[in-house]
Design a protein around this motif. Structure first.
Motif, mmCIF file in Angstrom:
data_model
loop_
_atom_site.group_PDB
_atom_site.id
_atom_site.type_symbol
_atom_site.label_atom_id
_atom_site.label_comp_id
_atom_site.label_asym_id
_atom_site.label_seq_id
_atom_site.Cartn_x
_atom_site.Cartn_y
_atom_site.Cartn_z
ATOM 1 N N GLN A 47 35.992 42.968 36.029
ATOM 2 C CA GLN A 47 35.859 43.626 37.325
ATOM 3 C C GLN A 47 34.629 43.151 38.077
ATOM 4 O O GLN A 47 34.642 43.016 39.297
ATOM 5 N N GLU A 48 33.551 42.901 37.341
ATOM 6 C CA GLU A 48 32.351 42.386 37.996
ATOM 7 C C GLU A 48 32.611 41.000 38.594
ATOM 8 O O GLU A 48 32.151 40.691 39.698
ATOM 9 N N SER A 51 34.751 41.384 41.707
ATOM 10 C CA SER A 51 33.932 41.904 42.800
ATOM 11 C C SER A 51 33.036 40.815 43.378
ATOM 12 O O SER A 51 32.885 40.697 44.592
ATOM 13 N N GLY A 54 35.027 38.654 45.608
ATOM 14 C CA GLY A 54 35.716 39.333 46.707
ATOM 15 C C GLY A 54 37.200 39.510 46.455
ATOM 16 O O GLY A 54 37.980 39.631 47.408
ATOM 17 N N GLU A 56 38.542 41.941 44.296
ATOM 18 C CA GLU A 56 38.893 43.230 43.704
ATOM 19 C C GLU A 56 39.944 43.963 44.539
ATOM 20 O O GLU A 56 40.703 44.779 44.022
ATOM 21 N N THR A 57 40.024 43.670 45.838
ATOM 22 C CA THR A 57 41.002 44.343 46.704
ATOM 23 C C THR A 57 42.420 43.847 46.457
ATOM 24 O O THR A 57 43.378 44.436 46.970
ATOM 25 N N LYS A 85 31.997 34.794 47.469
ATOM 26 C CA LYS A 85 33.243 35.281 48.054
ATOM 27 C C LYS A 85 33.980 34.202 48.848
ATOM 28 O O LYS A 85 35.167 34.357 49.154
#
Length: 904
Positions: A47-48, A51, A54, A56-57, A85
């Motif tokens: 998850q890190e 994130s 960019g 995670e969405t 990102k």
């Protein structure tokens, strides 16, 4: 060298020899190594990373192929990522362009002026950080490293894994396909430590076709084409146990590289300036193949061979290692230390079905412990001295690579396991791995495809029996409509002849409308009508592959002669015979739907059928859904070389309703002789899916829609770009008279007349097809002249220089005999100007482009050349700049395009 026995126990002792072997002799073992403890990777690490990038969405609503293909501000600049990102989008953009450096992206970090030391103000204002993966190093095993931060490099393998985990199945497939064209190693098992399951990527690999030279033991060799998923090959796995000072990825690259040119198929730690620990990519299994070309100087192996590479050590990824042992012909284990943990795991393997080879370093690790464990493994793994190699730094790398190749060749010549990727997927299921193709939507779509294709025994017979509206009635109706259209422009057309044509057309349309869709067509319609968007997309892909396998065309003459259509009796063009054998494809089912719609619409217009009794009015809406999801749709029917006007206008009307306010269009067309690389150029430039290959492909002109990002549409001046590929419509014949030439000139005029921008793809510097010259002359009379670019593609020599200014002028000056013929046919007498003068072209400006050769090296092992990718990007940038600056004539809305189709 042979093993010598003393008592019942064999022991190994180092002996440095030029062959890097072990020698067996009697002796005593020493202390055993202690267990190595491997800390568990934190669940938050994935998850890190998502994130940080960019992404995670995109864990619920996955990133789609259409998302990645949108035209935006970034499409017009060769930008470098500045923050993590940016990395996924930069990777996708470069991969779309088949850029060989897609994995070697750099981050350029802007340094604020007030943060720079005064004494270094004269230096660059940007700091370039290279990010490369670590491969086979001790730091990989111990997950003590801190997670990357926004100002530290990201490992490309982590980026690849994060991107694939965030993508839907169709974007995954596109990413893997483009990686294969770049000759990158492909992901086979995708790790997901966060959710504790790993995915075998069968679907993602399904669309990759490769061609290679097949030489039977007896007889004449030939080229063969097949899916990499279905091809059964010997397979060799390379893995790491604990720590290895030798890089298995570098070793694999050396084994796969012919001659002295190093080919970096597998990314390794020595590329560029350093190493970066992997955070989420350990457990990734990659696959690559060697395919022979038929050239003795390049063919390392006589038949296709697959190579597998496990990232991380086998102790931490035992499930993946177990899979490799079950599918491989041989497994090479690289290590400096054999620890008790790995020894116990190997010792526990009962009746191994593969061969094992160890590659060790004599100057690293605990030698005596290694020897003791190896001796204990001899009866379990069934190895002897020839299965243990020593790679030392002083060893000649070339001779060691030759030795590995010799071992591979010996295994291949002996009876050995040969598996396909489908076979590997079956083994993965039995071990509990998830296979991406096993989802319900994919399997339902596959079943529907098989219900259609199992009935296809003969392609010609299937078209005759199941696609009945495309036979004689459609060809005759197309001919009548052409004659009727020509009468529309006559100064005083005989009314009696017009009435006769109208009567004949209605009879033919009533004959078509009297048929019902056959079972195969009904099954196809049901497949594309599915309420599940995913199932619909799966079904189309399955249909493409299924039809390609069961309906291969039978070539009746050499491909280079297939474009010549000989007139019958007095020069009259006969469209009852196909121009060349055409493989059965999805477009034939859509043509059948189009003919049902055409016949019904014609009868409604003539008052022969009440509008309330229509059965097929929804067909354009079904086809439009496919266009919006990236499927090329046919604009000009390849069987009759005519436009089904009612069907096309019906599609465009549905498009106008669907897009509502975002209906401003720019039409970009590509014309040229088949085999000049125009379809490949469009696919590389925009990520499209036009069919490639000059022989046996679809003949018609196809269109595909590209969306412009909302934030960029106002600046660019349009909401969508409609791209048209002329397919095989223009033969390039040097004849200047006859019905065939007139037909080609008319079709070229039609496509250019619809276009804001036209690219003319050329294979030779004086290869401008005569039909296109006539199209320019005709369009000059109408006052409509698209912005055009001539693209000369070097199809042979990668290193050939671009045309000099004098050559560019010659490129735009047609040969004198064609100039005179064109002038005579268009009744311009001796006043015909050169093409440069006609189109107000300055050859010193960028109207003429030289594109380097597509391949770097010799196919099938060649990668796309970096020069090709960079030249295509520059051409794309120029086209978009011309559109933004209004040099492409007035942009159209869809209603205007509908009217233009009718008029032309």
């Amino acid at each position: 060298m042979t093993p010598e026995s003393s008592g019942s126990q064999l022991y190994l002792e180092w002996r440095e020899m030029e062959g890097d072997d072990f020698e067996f002799h009697s002796g005593d073992g020493t202390n055993e190594a202690q267990d190595n403890d491997f800390p568990t990777v934190e669940r938050s690490r994935l998850q890190e990373m998502l994130s940080l990038l960019g992404l995670e969405t995109y864990q619920v609503q996955k990133l789609s192929l259409q998302d990645s293909l949108q035209i935006s501000f970034d499409s017009m600049k060769n930008w470098a990522p500045q923050v993590p990102k940016d990395l996924p989008w930069n990777f996708l953009r470069k991969l779309q362009a088949l850029n060989a450096e897609a994995r070697n992206t750099t981050m350029v970090l802007d340094v604020p002026p007030d943060a720079r030391p005064v004494e270094k103000e004269h230096q660059m204002e940007e700091e370039v950080i290279y990010w490369d993966p670590a491969d086979d190093i001790a730091a990989d095993i111990y997950s003590f490293s801190e997670l990357p931060t926004p100002d530290t490099p990201v490992n490309p393998l982590d980026l690849l894994c994060a991107l694939l985990l965030s993508s839907d199945s169709f974007l995954q497939q596109e990413v893997v396909l483009r990686m294969s064209l770049c000759q990158f190693a492909l992901p086979l098992v995708l790790p997901d430590s966060e959710n504790h399951y790993h995915t075998f990527l069968l679907w993602a690999l399904r669309g990759i076709l490769r061609t290679w030279w097949a030489q039977p033991p007896r007889g004449v060799g030939s080229f063969r084409e097949d899916s990499v998923v279905l091809c059964r090959t010997p397979t060799f796995a390379f893995v790491r146990m604990d720590v290895s000072s030798n890089s298995k990825s570098q070793l694999l690259n050396a084994v796969l590289s012919p001659g002295h040119r190093q080919w970096d198929c597998f990314w390794h730690r020595d590329l560029n300036l350093g190493t970066n620990p992997r955070e989420i990519a350990d457990g990734l299994v990659e696959i690559s193949w060697f395919f022979p070309s038929g050239r003795e100087d390049l063919d390392i192996f006589p038949e296709p061979v697959a190579f597998l590479n496990l990232r991380g050590d086998i102790g931490s990824h035992w499930l993946q290692f177990k899979l490799l042992t079950e599918v491989s012909s041989a497994v090479f284990i690289l290590t400096d230390n054999i620890s008790r943990k790995e020894y116990k795991l190997l010792y526990s393997m009962k009746e191994p079905t593969t061969r094992f080879y160890f590659i060790l370093s004599p100057y690293r690790g605990k030698r005596n412990t290694n020897l003791r464990f190896l001796n204990k493994l001899i009866p379990v793994l069934k190895i002897d001295h020839s299965h243990v190699l020593v790679k030392v730094s002083s060893t000649d790398s070339e001779s060691f690579v030759k030795r590995i190749r010799t071992i591979v060749g010996n295994v291949m010549r002996a009876p050995c396991r040969r598996v396909s990727v489908e076979d590997m997927a079956h083994a993965a299921r039995k071990l509990g791995l998830r296979v991406d193709e096993d989802c319900e939507e994919c399997q339902k779509a596959k079943d529907r495809m098989e219900r259609i294709t199992r009935k296809i025994k003969d392609s010609d017979a299937y078209r005759r029996d199941e696609l009945r509206l495309q036979g004689d009635p459609w060809r005759k109706a197309a001919q009548v409509e052409k004659e009727f259209c020509q009468l529309q422009w006559a100064s005083d057309p005989p009314e009696k002849h017009r009435a006769e044509l109208r009567r004949r057309l209605l009879e033919l349309r009533m004959q078509q409308n009297g048929h019902d869709p056959t079972s195969g067509v009904q099954e196809f319609i049901t497949g594309i009508s599915s309420p599940s968007l995913g199932e619909k997309q799966y079904f189309l892909r399955w249909m493409e592959w299924g039809l390609a396998r069961v309906a291969q065309p039978r070539l009746r003459q050499p491909p280079e002669t297939l474009l010549t259509l000989r007139p019958k009796h007095g020069g009259t063009l006969d469209l009852s015979e196909p121009l060349w054998p055409e493989p059965l494809g999805v477009e034939h089912f859509l043509r059948e739907m189009g003919q049902f719609y055409e016949a019904e619409s014609c009868l409604v217009e003539a008052g022969r059928l009440p509008a309330g009794q229509r059965r097929f009015a929804h067909f354009p809406g079904l086809a439009l859904e496919l266009l919006l999801k990236g499927l090329p749709l046919e604009l000009i029917d390849g069987s009759t070389l005519s436009i089904p006007v009612r069907w096309v206008t019906g599609l465009l009307k549905e498009l106008h309703v669907r897009l509502e306010r975002r209906s401003r269009l720019v039409v970009l067309s590509a014309l040229g002789v088949p085999g000049t690389g125009k379809s490949t150029l469009l696919n590389t430039m925009f990520g499209l899916r036009f069919a490639t290959g000059k022989s046996c492909g679809p003949r018609g002109a196809f269109m595909q829609l590209i969306t412009v990002a909302e934030g960029f549409s106002q600046d660019l001046g349009c909401d969508h770009i409609l791209v048209i590929d002329s397919g095989g419509l223009i033969s390039g014949a040097l004849t200047s008279t006859g019905d065939r030439f007139e037909l080609e000139a008319s079709l070229a005029t039609l496509l250019m007349g619809l276009s804001n921008v036209t690219m003319v793809s050329l294979a030779e510097t004086r290869d401008i097809p005569p039909a296109i010259l006539h199209a320019f002359l005709r369009l000059e009379k109408t006052g409509h002249m698209p912005n055009y670019q001539f693209v000369y593609q070097n199809l042979h020599d990668v290193s050939a220089p671009g045309p000099k200014p004098r050559d560019r002028r010659q490129l735009l000056d047609p040969p004198s005999n064609l100039s005179r013929a064109a002038a005579q046919m268009e009744k311009q007498g001796d006043g015909f100007r050169t093409l440069a003068g006609l189109a107000f072209c300055d050859p010193e400006k960028q109207h003429v482009w030289h594109i380097p050769g597509l391949w770097h090296g010799a196919p099938p092992m060649a990668a796309v050349s970096l020069g090709y990718s960079e030249a295509i990007f520059e051409l794309k940038r120029c086209l978009l700049e011309n559109i933004r600056n209004g040099l492409s004539n007035q942009n159209k809305n869809i209603q205007q395009l509908i009217e233009l189709v009718r008029r032309l």
